[in-house]
Structures are given as C-alpha cells and as structure tokens.
Design a protein around this motif. Structure first.
Motif, PDB file in Angstrom:
ATOM      1  N   MET A   1      27.938  85.162  48.387  1.00 40.57           N
ATOM      2  CA  MET A   1      27.136  84.346  49.572  1.00 40.57           C
ATOM      3  C   MET A   1      28.163  83.354  49.738  1.00 40.57           C
ATOM      4  O   MET A   1      28.212  82.663  50.912  1.00 40.57           O
ATOM      5  N   GLU A   2      28.422  82.430  48.596  1.00 42.89           N
ATOM      6  CA  GLU A   2      29.105  81.325  48.622  1.00 42.89           C
ATOM      7  C   GLU A   2      30.466  81.540  49.382  1.00 42.89           C
ATOM      8  O   GLU A   2      31.009  80.628  50.283  1.00 42.89           O
ATOM      9  N   ALA A   3      31.126  82.511  49.266  1.00 38.80           N
ATOM     10  CA  ALA A   3      32.552  82.733  49.909  1.00 38.80           C
ATOM     11  C   ALA A   3      32.213  82.821  51.306  1.00 38.80           C
ATOM     12  O   ALA A   3      33.040  82.379  52.060  1.00 38.80           O
ATOM     13  N   TRP A   4      31.065  83.533  51.990  1.00 38.87           N
ATOM     14  CA  TRP A   4      30.781  83.499  53.459  1.00 38.87           C
ATOM     15  C   TRP A   4      30.616  81.786  53.890  1.00 38.87           C
ATOM     16  O   TRP A   4      31.044  81.779  55.049  1.00 38.87           O
ATOM     17  N   VAL A   5      29.762  81.255  52.984  1.00 39.59           N
ATOM     18  CA  VAL A   5      29.582  79.739  53.616  1.00 39.59           C
ATOM     19  C   VAL A   5      30.961  78.989  53.706  1.00 39.59           C
ATOM     20  O   VAL A   5      31.199  78.352  54.665  1.00 39.59           O
TER      21      VAL A   5
END
Length: 43
Positions: A1-5
């Motif tokens: 999820m952090e990669a998407w942000v």
C-alpha cells in the motif's frame, strides 16, 4: 500500500499540471482553428 501512495504522490503532481495546461491550451487552440476557418472569408 505504501508503494501506491508513493507512486501517486510522485506521479500525481505532473499529471495534474499536464491536465491543467492542456485545459488552458485547448481554448486557445479552438480560437486559432476558428480564425483559420474564417480566413478565406476575409480575403
């Protein structure tokens, strides 16, 4: 999820700027096209 942000924050700004500039240029291009189409009538 952090990669998407991270991806959205890095890529989102250039995309937003591009859409803003395209929106501004569109109006000017429409005026230019109308001027070119009306040119033969003025000659």
């Amino acid at each position: 999820m952090e990669a998407w942000v991270t991806f959205i924050t890095e890529v989102g700004f250039p995309i937003a700027v591009t859409f803003y500039l395209l929106h501004r240029i569109e109006g000017k291009l429409n005026q230019l096209i109308e001027s070119i189409h009306s040119l033969p009538d003025k000659m």
